[in-house]
Design a protein around this motif. Structure first.
Motif, PDB file in Angstrom:
ATOM      1  N   ALA A  81     -46.011  12.212 -10.399  1.00 14.02           N
ATOM      2  CA  ALA A  81     -44.689  12.154  -9.760  1.00 14.02           C
ATOM      3  C   ALA A  81     -43.616  12.581 -10.755  1.00 14.02           C
ATOM      4  N   VAL A  82     -42.684  13.372 -10.253  1.00  9.99           N
ATOM      5  CA  VAL A  82     -41.474  13.724 -10.993  1.00  9.99           C
ATOM      6  C   VAL A  82     -40.310  13.440 -10.057  1.00  9.99           C
ATOM      7  N   VAL A  83     -39.413  12.569 -10.490  1.00  9.37           N
ATOM      8  CA  VAL A  83     -38.229  12.246  -9.699  1.00  9.37           C
ATOM      9  C   VAL A  83     -37.016  12.639 -10.522  1.00  9.37           C
ATOM     10  N   SER A  84     -36.074  13.302  -9.859  1.00  8.28           N
ATOM     11  CA  SER A  84     -34.872  13.721 -10.583  1.00  8.28           C
ATOM     12  C   SER A  84     -33.625  13.451  -9.756  1.00  8.28           C
ATOM     13  N   PHE A  85     -32.531  13.304 -10.469  1.00 13.65           N
ATOM     14  CA  PHE A  85     -31.218  13.185  -9.860  1.00 13.65           C
ATOM     15  C   PHE A  85     -30.331  14.221 -10.516  1.00 13.65           C
ATOM     16  N   LEU A  86     -29.628  15.008  -9.704  1.00 13.15           N
ATOM     17  CA  LEU A  86     -28.686  16.002 -10.198  1.00 13.15           C
ATOM     18  C   LEU A  86     -27.305  15.633  -9.681  1.00 13.15           C
ATOM     19  N   GLY A  87     -26.378  15.384 -10.593  1.00 14.70           N
ATOM     20  CA  GLY A  87     -25.008  15.084 -10.215  1.00 14.70           C
ATOM     21  C   GLY A  87     -24.141  16.314 -10.417  1.00 14.70           C
ATOM     22  N   THR A  88     -23.250  16.572  -9.453  1.00 18.23           N
ATOM     23  CA  THR A  88     -22.375  17.736  -9.511  1.00 18.23           C
ATOM     24  C   THR A  88     -20.922  17.317  -9.305  1.00 18.23           C
ATOM     25  N   VAL A  89     -20.010  18.191  -9.653  1.00 10.27           N
ATOM     26  CA  VAL A  89     -18.581  17.930  -9.486  1.00 10.27           C
ATOM     27  C   VAL A  89     -18.212  18.146  -8.017  1.00 10.27           C
ATOM     28  N   ARG A  90     -17.598  17.123  -7.427  1.00  3.65           N
ATOM     29  CA  ARG A  90     -17.101  17.228  -6.051  1.00  3.65           C
ATOM     30  C   ARG A  90     -15.684  17.780  -6.074  1.00  3.65           C
ATOM     31  N   ASP A  91     -15.256  18.333  -4.934  1.00  7.11           N
ATOM     32  CA  ASP A  91     -13.890  18.851  -4.846  1.00  7.11           C
ATOM     33  C   ASP A  91     -12.910  17.814  -4.304  1.00  7.11           C
ATOM     34  N   MET A  92     -13.400  16.610  -3.970  1.00  2.00           N
ATOM     35  CA  MET A  92     -12.544  15.525  -3.474  1.00  2.00           C
ATOM     36  C   MET A  92     -12.980  14.216  -4.120  1.00  2.00           C
ATOM     37  N   ASN A  93     -12.015  13.356  -4.427  1.00  2.00           N
ATOM     38  CA  ASN A  93     -12.315  12.021  -4.923  1.00  2.00           C
ATOM     39  C   ASN A  93     -11.138  11.113  -4.604  1.00  2.00           C
ATOM     40  N   ASP A  94     -11.430   9.977  -4.011  1.00  2.00           N
ATOM     41  CA  ASP A  94     -10.395   9.002  -3.652  1.00  2.00           C
ATOM     42  C   ASP A  94      -9.251   9.637  -2.864  1.00  2.00           C
ATOM     43  N   GLY A  95      -9.599  10.534  -1.948  1.00  2.00           N
ATOM     44  CA  GLY A  95      -8.608  11.134  -1.073  1.00  2.00           C
ATOM     45  C   GLY A  95      -7.791  12.269  -1.657  1.00  2.00           C
ATOM     46  N   SER A  96      -8.084  12.654  -2.889  1.00  2.00           N
ATOM     47  CA  SER A  96      -7.344  13.755  -3.523  1.00  2.00           C
ATOM     48  C   SER A  96      -8.269  14.923  -3.824  1.00  2.00           C
ATOM     49  N   GLN A  97      -7.703  16.122  -3.734  1.00  2.00           N
ATOM     50  CA  GLN A  97      -8.443  17.314  -4.114  1.00  2.00           C
ATOM     51  C   GLN A  97      -8.646  17.293  -5.629  1.00  2.00           C
ATOM     52  N   VAL A  98      -9.844  17.655  -6.047  1.00  2.00           N
ATOM     53  CA  VAL A  98     -10.155  17.753  -7.477  1.00  2.00           C
ATOM     54  C   VAL A  98     -10.304  19.229  -7.806  1.00  2.00           C
ATOM     55  N   LYS A  99      -9.419  19.714  -8.677  1.00  2.00           N
ATOM     56  CA  LYS A  99      -9.463  21.124  -9.089  1.00  2.00           C
ATOM     57  C   LYS A  99     -10.390  21.334 -10.270  1.00  2.00           C
ATOM     58  N   GLY A 100     -10.667  20.281 -10.987  1.00  2.00           N
ATOM     59  CA  GLY A 100     -11.548  20.331 -12.141  1.00  2.00           C
ATOM     60  C   GLY A 100     -11.547  18.985 -12.825  1.00  2.00           C
ATOM     61  N   MET A 101     -12.402  18.844 -13.811  1.00  2.00           N
ATOM     62  CA  MET A 101     -12.435  17.606 -14.587  1.00  2.00           C
ATOM     63  C   MET A 101     -12.854  17.917 -16.007  1.00  2.00           C
ATOM     64  N   THR A 102     -12.521  16.996 -16.888  1.00  2.00           N
ATOM     65  CA  THR A 102     -12.946  17.085 -18.276  1.00  2.00           C
ATOM     66  C   THR A 102     -13.673  15.802 -18.613  1.00  2.00           C
ATOM     67  N   LEU A 103     -14.866  15.948 -19.162  1.00  2.00           N
ATOM     68  CA  LEU A 103     -15.660  14.799 -19.586  1.00  2.00           C
ATOM     69  C   LEU A 103     -15.654  14.735 -21.103  1.00  2.00           C
ATOM     70  N   GLU A 104     -15.398  13.541 -21.616  1.00  2.00           N
ATOM     71  CA  GLU A 104     -15.389  13.317 -23.058  1.00  2.00           C
ATOM     72  C   GLU A 104     -16.392  12.229 -23.391  1.00  2.00           C
ATOM     73  N   HIS A 105     -16.830  12.211 -24.651  1.00  2.00           N
ATOM     74  CA  HIS A 105     -17.753  11.171 -25.095  1.00  2.00           C
ATOM     75  C   HIS A 105     -17.539  10.926 -26.585  1.00  2.00           C
ATOM     76  N   TYR A 106     -18.186   9.905 -27.086  1.00  2.00           N
ATOM     77  CA  TYR A 106     -18.109   9.562 -28.496  1.00  2.00           C
ATOM     78  C   TYR A 106     -19.460   9.905 -29.111  1.00  2.00           C
ATOM     79  N   PRO A 107     -19.576  11.048 -29.821  1.00  2.00           N
ATOM     80  CA  PRO A 107     -20.869  11.464 -30.379  1.00  2.00           C
ATOM     81  C   PRO A 107     -21.499  10.367 -31.231  1.00  2.00           C
ATOM     82  N   GLY A 108     -22.794  10.217 -31.070  1.00  2.00           N
ATOM     83  CA  GLY A 108     -23.527   9.185 -31.792  1.00  2.00           C
ATOM     84  C   GLY A 108     -23.606   7.915 -30.966  1.00  2.00           C
ATOM     85  N   MET A 109     -22.475   7.372 -30.580  1.00  2.00           N
ATOM     86  CA  MET A 109     -22.448   6.164 -29.760  1.00  2.00           C
ATOM     87  C   MET A 109     -23.033   6.445 -28.378  1.00  2.00           C
TER      88      MET A 109
END
Length: 154
Positions: free
Chosen positions: A31-59
């Motif tokens: 068995a191989v199970v996968s989940f693919l998440g993608t950017v939606r164009d709507m969130n909480d009733g507003s149009q989403v034109k784009g997003m920026t994801l940030e993280h803390y390297p290492g942590m």
């Protein structure tokens, strides 16, 4: 053969190639199970034109490894893979891939869902959406917290 892989990256990934590599040369896999998440164009009733994801390297990698270790301790799974993109993304772009291999589907489905639920709430990623009303930081949803709570009861 490593049994977990974590990649935090700006570049896109090839879903088919990643899944093929995950199960390659492992005849135990049923068995191989996968989940693919993608950017939606709507969130909480507003149009989403784009997003920026940030993280803390290492942590971030350390937190993800702890999540994968917990999944392996709960279920009889073989390989795990998490690819999470950071940087600027547009609607329809791939954000995250979680994939799990095991002998049987039940363990793979449960482990994949567990990893994704913890990733959405416990991994140190910060998401800023660009909307017509301006930029806004996005918190974990109540539904994400509810999904996470079912694993804490077990």
């Amino acid at each position: 053969m490593s049994n977990s892989s974590i990649c935090i990256q700006e570049k896109d990934f090839d879903l088919s190639a990643e899944i093929a590599a995950l199960r390659k040369n492992d005849p135990r896999v049923g068995a191989v199970v996968s989940f693919l998440g993608t950017v939606r164009d709507m969130n909480d009733g507003s149009q989403v034109k784009g997003m920026t994801l940030e993280h803390y390297p290492g942590m971030t990698e350390k937190a993800l490894q702890e999540i994968l270790d917990q999944a392996k301790a709960r279920w009889g799974i073989y390989q795990t893979l998490v690819i999470h993109r950071v940087g600027p993304l547009l609607p329809e772009d791939q954000i995250v891939l979680v994939a799990v291999t095991s002998a049987h589907r039940g363990e793979a489905f449960a482990a994949c869902e567990f990893i994704m639920d913890y990733l959405k709430t416990a991994a140190p990623f910060w998401k800023k959406e660009e909307t017509p009303e301006g930029a806004r930081w996005v918190d974990a949803r109540v539904t994400d917290e509810v999904a996470l709570s079912k694993w804490k009861e077990k």
